[in-house]
Design a protein around this motif. Structure first.
Motif, short mmCIF file in Angstrom:
data_model
loop_
_atom_site.label_atom_id
_atom_site.label_comp_id
_atom_site.label_asym_id
_atom_site.label_seq_id
_atom_site.Cartn_x
_atom_site.Cartn_y
_atom_site.Cartn_z
N ARG A 96 103.15 52.92 -62.19
CA ARG A 96 101.90 53.37 -61.57
C ARG A 96 101.68 54.84 -61.90
NH1 ARG A 96 100.95 52.28 -55.40
NH2 ARG A 96 103.02 53.24 -55.22
N TYR A 97 100.43 55.24 -61.93
CA TYR A 97 100.03 56.60 -62.21
C TYR A 97 99.21 57.13 -61.04
CZ TYR A 97 101.23 55.23 -66.99
OH TYR A 97 101.91 54.77 -68.10
N ALA A 98 99.17 58.44 -60.89
CA ALA A 98 98.33 59.07 -59.88
C ALA A 98 97.89 60.42 -60.42
CB ALA A 98 99.09 59.25 -58.57
N ILE A 99 96.67 60.82 -60.09
CA ILE A 99 96.15 62.11 -60.50
C ILE A 99 96.08 62.99 -59.26
CG2 ILE A 99 94.23 63.36 -61.57
CD1 ILE A 99 93.52 60.71 -63.00
N HIS A 100 96.83 64.07 -59.30
CA HIS A 100 96.99 64.93 -58.13
C HIS A 100 96.74 66.38 -58.50
CE1 HIS A 100 98.59 61.58 -56.00
NE2 HIS A 100 99.85 61.67 -56.39
N HIS A 125 92.08 61.24 -72.11
CA HIS A 125 90.89 61.39 -71.28
C HIS A 125 91.12 62.44 -70.20
CE1 HIS A 125 86.90 59.86 -70.34
NE2 HIS A 125 87.19 60.09 -69.06
N LEU A 126 92.31 62.47 -69.62
CA LEU A 126 92.61 63.45 -68.59
C LEU A 126 92.59 64.86 -69.17
CD1 LEU A 126 93.34 64.04 -65.67
CD2 LEU A 126 95.73 63.55 -66.22
N MET A 127 93.09 65.02 -70.38
CA MET A 127 93.07 66.32 -71.03
C MET A 127 91.63 66.79 -71.23
SD MET A 127 94.70 67.48 -74.71
CE MET A 127 93.67 66.32 -75.61
N ARG A 128 90.76 65.90 -71.72
CA ARG A 128 89.36 66.26 -71.94
C ARG A 128 88.65 66.54 -70.62
NH1 ARG A 128 89.64 62.07 -75.97
NH2 ARG A 128 88.75 60.59 -74.48
N PHE A 129 88.93 65.71 -69.62
CA PHE A 129 88.29 65.87 -68.31
C PHE A 129 88.67 67.21 -67.69
CE2 PHE A 129 88.39 65.53 -63.71
CZ PHE A 129 87.14 64.99 -63.41
N ALA A 130 89.96 67.53 -67.70
CA ALA A 130 90.41 68.79 -67.11
C ALA A 130 89.76 69.98 -67.83
CB ALA A 130 91.93 68.89 -67.17
N GLY A 131 89.70 69.91 -69.14
CA GLY A 131 89.11 71.01 -69.90
C GLY A 131 87.64 71.23 -69.62
N ALA A 132 86.96 70.20 -69.13
CA ALA A 132 85.53 70.30 -68.84
C ALA A 132 85.23 70.83 -67.44
CB ALA A 132 84.88 68.92 -69.02
N HIS A 133 86.28 71.08 -66.63
CA HIS A 133 86.09 71.56 -65.27
C HIS A 133 86.76 72.93 -65.12
CE1 HIS A 133 85.07 67.36 -64.72
NE2 HIS A 133 84.53 67.69 -63.56
N ASN A 134 86.02 73.87 -64.56
CA ASN A 134 86.51 75.23 -64.46
C ASN A 134 87.54 75.38 -63.35
OD1 ASN A 134 84.89 76.27 -66.54
ND2 ASN A 134 83.16 76.53 -65.15
N ASN A 146 95.20 73.42 -62.88
CA ASN A 146 95.70 72.24 -63.59
C ASN A 146 95.40 70.98 -62.78
OD1 ASN A 146 97.43 73.53 -65.77
ND2 ASN A 146 98.40 74.39 -63.95
N LEU A 147 95.29 69.88 -63.48
CA LEU A 147 95.38 68.56 -62.87
C LEU A 147 96.74 67.98 -63.27
CD1 LEU A 147 91.83 67.07 -63.50
CD2 LEU A 147 92.73 68.09 -61.40
N ALA A 148 97.38 67.30 -62.34
CA ALA A 148 98.73 66.79 -62.59
C ALA A 148 98.71 65.27 -62.64
CB ALA A 148 99.69 67.25 -61.49
N LEU A 149 99.35 64.71 -63.65
CA LEU A 149 99.56 63.27 -63.72
C LEU A 149 100.96 62.98 -63.22
CD1 LEU A 149 98.32 60.54 -64.63
CD2 LEU A 149 99.58 60.83 -66.78
N PHE A 150 101.06 62.21 -62.14
CA PHE A 150 102.34 61.77 -61.59
C PHE A 150 102.57 60.32 -62.01
CE2 PHE A 150 101.96 65.52 -59.23
CZ PHE A 150 102.97 65.69 -58.28
N HIS A 180 104.48 63.87 -64.58
CA HIS A 180 104.54 63.52 -66.00
C HIS A 180 104.02 64.68 -66.85
CE1 HIS A 180 102.89 61.91 -69.77
NE2 HIS A 180 103.74 60.92 -69.66
N SER A 181 102.88 65.27 -66.46
CA SER A 181 102.27 66.33 -67.26
C SER A 181 101.24 67.08 -66.42
CB SER A 181 101.60 65.74 -68.51
OG SER A 181 100.76 64.64 -68.16
N LEU A 182 101.05 68.36 -66.78
CA LEU A 182 99.98 69.17 -66.21
C LEU A 182 98.89 69.36 -67.26
CD1 LEU A 182 101.79 72.07 -64.27
CD2 LEU A 182 100.87 69.93 -63.35
N HIS A 183 97.64 69.28 -66.83
CA HIS A 183 96.51 69.35 -67.75
C HIS A 183 95.63 70.54 -67.36
CE1 HIS A 183 97.47 65.43 -69.57
NE2 HIS A 183 98.05 65.26 -68.40
N PRO A 184 95.66 71.61 -68.17
CA PRO A 184 94.93 72.84 -67.82
C PRO A 184 93.43 72.62 -67.73
CG PRO A 184 96.55 73.26 -69.54
CD PRO A 184 96.46 71.77 -69.40
#
Length: 235
Positions: free
Chosen positions: A2-6, A80-89, A205-209, A221-225
Motif C-alpha cells: 500500500r502507498y500513502a501520500i503524506h 506523477h507525484l514528482m510532476r504534481f509536487a513541482g507544480a505546487h509552491n 516536500n510531499l512524502a510517499l510512504f 519511500h521518497s520525498l518529492h520537492p
C-alpha cells in the motif's frame, strides 16, 4: 503493498527527530528508538500508548493508504507525484501546537491553513485514479458506525472519510488514551515538544510512504520537492 501520500518534515529536521524518539521509530530509516525520559510517565507507558502512530510514522495524511489500481505501476505513481509536487509552491504552516482530538493527541496548526487545505484536496482528487477501490472488508474496517453523512460519502467516493470539508491537518502523537491518562500525557507532550515548535514549519516536500505487506510499519519511500527548481526553497 500500500502507498500513502503524506506531509512530513525532512529526515534531519529537529521536529522529525524529536517525534521519532517520542513515537519510538524513525519512519525514514525504520530504526527503533527508545522513548525519551519524561518525569511522571515511564518509557513502557509511552511505548504502549504510541503503538498505533508508531506503525504509521510521523506524518500528516494527505492521501490515505491505498492499493494501486490494476493498470497502475509504482514508476507511474512516482513520475506523477514528482510532476504534481513541482507544480505546487512551497509554503509555511502557522505555528504548530499540541492539541487533543477526541481521546488522542496530535500536532496541529494554531490556526487553520488554507494553503494546506487546498493542497490536501488537490492530492486527494489528483491521485484518486491511482487508487484501487476499497474492498468490502476495507470499507467495513473504515466505517466504525459513527461516521457523519459527509464522512460516509467521502469514504465511498474518495476512500477515506476525513477529506475535503472533513479534512483537518494533524500529526498524530498517541493512540486512544483513557480519561485518567489524558491530563498527564498532555502535560508531557507540551513540555517535550515546546522547544521544537518555536519556528514555523515549511511545507517543501510531499512524502510517499509505503507499507510493504499488511500490518508492516510504514516507511518513507521518497520525498518529492515542491515548486519549480529555480524557485525552490529547501529546508
Amino acid at each position: 503493498m500500500r502507498y500513502a501520500i503524506h506531509f512530513t518534515p525532512p529526515a534531519h529536521d529537529p521536529l522529525t527527530l524529536a517525534a521519532a524518539q517520542w513515537l519510538g521509530r524513525n519512519a525514514f530509516s525504520g530504526e527503533a528508538m527508545e522513548p525519551p525520559a519524561i518525569r511522571g510517565i515511564g518509557i513502557h507507558d509511552i511505548a504502549f500508548n504510541t503503538a498505533l502512530p508508531r506503525r504509521y510514522g510521523f506524518h500528516a495524511t494527505l492521501k490515505a493508504p491505498f492499493r494501486l489500481a490494476p493498470d497502475i505501476t509504482e514508476p507511474m505513481l512516482l513520475r506523477h507525484l514528482m510532476r504534481f509536487a513541482g507544480a505546487h509552491n512551497p509554503f509555511e504552516l502557522p505555528g504548530l501546537e499540541v492539541v487533543r482530538l477526541g481521546n488522542f493527541f496530535a500536532l496541529a496548526p494554531v490556526i487553520p491553513s488554507e494553503a494546506m487545505r487546498f493542497l490536501a484536496a488537490s492530492v486527494v482528487q489528483e491521485f484518486d485514479v491511482f487508487r484501487a477501490p476499497l474492498s468490502e472488508a476495507e470499507l467495513e474496517r473504515s466505517d466504525p458506525g459513527d461516521l457523519s453523512a459527509p464522512q460516509f460519502a467521502n469514504l465511498h467516493r474518495w476512500g477515506s472519510p476525513y477529506v475535503m470539508d472533513e479534512f483537518r491537518f494533524h500529526m498524530t502523537l498517541t493512540g486512544p488514551l483513557s480519561a485518567a491518562d489524558l491530563p498527564r500525557f498532555e502535560r508531557a507532550l507540551r513540555d517535550y515538544f515546546d522547544p521544537y515548535l518555536k519556528r514555523l514549519v515549511e511545507v517543501v516536500n510531499l512524502a510517499l510512504f509505503i507499507e510493504e505487506e499488511p500490518g508492516a510499519p510504514f516507511l518513507v519511500h521518497s520525498l518529492h520537492p515542491m515548486g519549480r527548481v529555480s524557485a525552490r526553497k529547501i529546508a
